[in-house]
Design a protein around this motif. Structure first.
Motif, PDB file in Angstrom:
ATOM      1  N   SER A  80       0.834  -1.211   0.000  1.00  0.00           N
ATOM      2  CA  SER A  80       0.000   0.000   0.000  1.00  0.00           C
ATOM      3  C   SER A  80       0.869   1.261   0.000  1.00  0.00           C
ATOM      4  N   THR A  81       0.275   2.343  -0.450  1.00  0.00           N
ATOM      5  CA  THR A  81       0.924   3.653  -0.416  1.00  0.00           C
ATOM      6  C   THR A  81      -0.089   4.689   0.040  1.00  0.00           C
ATOM      7  N   VAL A  82       0.415   5.765   0.619  1.00  0.00           N
ATOM      8  CA  VAL A  82      -0.410   6.915   0.983  1.00  0.00           C
ATOM      9  C   VAL A  82       0.259   8.155   0.404  1.00  0.00           C
ATOM     10  N   THR A  83      -0.500   8.922  -0.344  1.00  0.00           N
ATOM     11  CA  THR A  83      -0.014  10.167  -0.924  1.00  0.00           C
ATOM     12  C   THR A  83      -0.762  11.328  -0.280  1.00  0.00           C
ATOM     13  N   ALA A  84      -0.026  12.320   0.179  1.00  0.00           N
ATOM     14  CA  ALA A  84      -0.634  13.523   0.748  1.00  0.00           C
ATOM     15  C   ALA A  84      -0.396  14.689  -0.202  1.00  0.00           C
ATOM     16  N   LYS A  85      -1.467  15.388  -0.536  1.00  0.00           N
ATOM     17  CA  LYS A  85      -1.385  16.632  -1.298  1.00  0.00           C
ATOM     18  C   LYS A  85      -1.760  17.750  -0.331  1.00  0.00           C
ATOM     19  N   VAL A  86      -0.826  18.649  -0.098  1.00  0.00           N
ATOM     20  CA  VAL A  86      -1.058  19.760   0.813  1.00  0.00           C
ATOM     21  C   VAL A  86      -1.109  21.046  -0.006  1.00  0.00           C
ATOM     22  N   SER A  87      -2.240  21.724   0.067  1.00  0.00           N
ATOM     23  CA  SER A  87      -2.427  22.984  -0.646  1.00  0.00           C
ATOM     24  C   SER A  87      -2.377  24.140   0.340  1.00  0.00           C
ATOM     25  N   ILE A  88      -1.852  25.265  -0.116  1.00  0.00           N
ATOM     26  CA  ILE A  88      -1.849  26.489   0.671  1.00  0.00           C
ATOM     27  C   ILE A  88      -2.610  27.544  -0.124  1.00  0.00           C
ATOM     28  N   GLU A 101      -5.357  16.498   0.913  1.00  0.00           N
ATOM     29  CA  GLU A 101      -5.991  15.339   0.286  1.00  0.00           C
ATOM     30  C   GLU A 101      -5.083  14.148   0.549  1.00  0.00           C
ATOM     31  N   LEU A 102      -5.633  13.121   1.207  1.00  0.00           N
ATOM     32  CA  LEU A 102      -4.895  11.879   1.436  1.00  0.00           C
ATOM     33  C   LEU A 102      -5.481  10.806   0.535  1.00  0.00           C
ATOM     34  N   THR A 103      -4.647  10.225  -0.300  1.00  0.00           N
ATOM     35  CA  THR A 103      -5.078   9.186  -1.224  1.00  0.00           C
ATOM     36  C   THR A 103      -4.276   7.935  -0.929  1.00  0.00           C
ATOM     37  N   ALA A 104      -4.994   6.820  -0.779  1.00  0.00           N
ATOM     38  CA  ALA A 104      -4.320   5.552  -0.478  1.00  0.00           C
ATOM     39  C   ALA A 104      -4.586   4.528  -1.572  1.00  0.00           C
ATOM     40  N   SER A 105      -3.564   3.769  -1.853  1.00  0.00           N
ATOM     41  CA  SER A 105      -3.688   2.606  -2.720  1.00  0.00           C
ATOM     42  C   SER A 105      -3.435   1.396  -1.820  1.00  0.00           C
ATOM     43  N   ILE A 106      -4.443   0.541  -1.701  1.00  0.00           N
ATOM     44  CA  ILE A 106      -4.323  -0.661  -0.867  1.00  0.00           C
ATOM     45  C   ILE A 106      -4.745  -1.841  -1.745  1.00  0.00           C
ATOM     46  N   GLY A 133     -10.859  19.506  12.529  1.00  0.00           N
ATOM     47  CA  GLY A 133     -11.616  20.686  12.924  1.00  0.00           C
ATOM     48  C   GLY A 133     -10.923  21.994  12.583  1.00  0.00           C
ATOM     49  N   ASN A 134      -9.697  21.912  12.068  1.00  0.00           N
ATOM     50  CA  ASN A 134      -8.942  23.119  11.733  1.00  0.00           C
ATOM     51  C   ASN A 134      -8.790  23.327  10.233  1.00  0.00           C
ATOM     52  N   ILE A 135      -8.584  22.228   9.507  1.00  0.00           N
ATOM     53  CA  ILE A 135      -8.419  22.315   8.061  1.00  0.00           C
ATOM     54  C   ILE A 135      -9.196  21.183   7.402  1.00  0.00           C
ATOM     55  N   LYS A 136      -9.474  21.372   6.127  1.00  0.00           N
ATOM     56  CA  LYS A 136     -10.173  20.342   5.361  1.00  0.00           C
ATOM     57  C   LYS A 136      -9.188  19.228   5.026  1.00  0.00           C
ATOM     58  N   VAL A 137      -9.572  17.988   5.378  1.00  0.00           N
ATOM     59  CA  VAL A 137      -8.775  16.802   5.038  1.00  0.00           C
ATOM     60  C   VAL A 137      -9.711  15.831   4.327  1.00  0.00           C
ATOM     61  N   GLU A 138      -9.415  15.546   3.063  1.00  0.00           N
ATOM     62  CA  GLU A 138     -10.216  14.598   2.271  1.00  0.00           C
ATOM     63  C   GLU A 138      -9.475  13.273   2.172  1.00  0.00           C
ATOM     64  N   LEU A 139     -10.232  12.178   2.298  1.00  0.00           N
ATOM     65  CA  LEU A 139      -9.677  10.829   2.185  1.00  0.00           C
ATOM     66  C   LEU A 139     -10.237  10.154   0.945  1.00  0.00           C
ATOM     67  N   SER A 140      -9.374   9.487   0.196  1.00  0.00           N
ATOM     68  CA  SER A 140      -9.867   8.743  -0.966  1.00  0.00           C
ATOM     69  C   SER A 140      -8.988   7.523  -1.215  1.00  0.00           C
ATOM     70  N   VAL A 141      -9.583   6.565  -1.908  1.00  0.00           N
ATOM     71  CA  VAL A 141      -8.909   5.324  -2.269  1.00  0.00           C
ATOM     72  C   VAL A 141      -8.790   5.280  -3.779  1.00  0.00           C
TER      73      VAL A 141
END
Length: 142
Positions: A80-88, A101-106, A133-141
């Motif tokens: 598996s892998t986890v990719t984080a995309k952090v936008s400012i 945005e956290l995207t996982a391949s499992i 509760g502080n920033i938007k965090v999206e999870l996807s597969v």
């Protein structure tokens, strides 16, 4: 909101010089990098930037949390892998904020199981707990 209290197991120490256009190093010398604003923000883009460092830390930490959850659930997350995309970007109040945005391949579990594992890892991961509760965090597969 209640402030989360911890009993520290480890404390990382890093020092920045010249903010976003300088250098960041850790007290143990294991990390010593030049930081520059990305070209998209008017910088040279020659070095790394705080968002890349945050994405690296969050993805590694979340992958670790995924492992904790997988062991509890007896799920096979090998490969598996986890990719984080952090936008400012600019906030309505005139400051700056982040979104993740956290995207996982499992590959060894079905999509529903993978999504369930992500949701549970999001409850375990220290980065997720710190940002909730502080920033938007999206999870996807994928």
């Amino acid at each position: 909101m209640t402030i989360q209290q911890i009993a520290p197991l480890y404390t990382a120490v890093a020092t920045a010089e010249n903010g976003r256009d300088g250098r960041v190093s850790t007290d143990d010398g294991k990390l010593d990098v030049v930081v520059n604003p990305p070209k998209e923000m008017g910088g040279s883009g020659a070095g790394t930037n705080p968002e890349q460092l945050f994405a690296a830390g969050y993805s590694a930490c979340f992958q670790g949390a995924l492992g904790v959850v997988a062991r509890r659930e007896k799920a096979d997350i090998s490969g598996s892998t986890v990719t984080a995309k952090v936008s400012i970007g600019k906030t309505d109040g005139g400051g700056f904020g982040l979104a993740v945005e956290l995207t996982a391949s499992i590959p060894n579990v079905d999509a529903a199981t993978a999504q369930d594992l992500l949701e549970k890892a999001h409850q375990v991961c220290p980065y997720s707990n710190a940002t909730r509760g502080n920033i938007k965090v999206e999870l996807s597969v994928v």
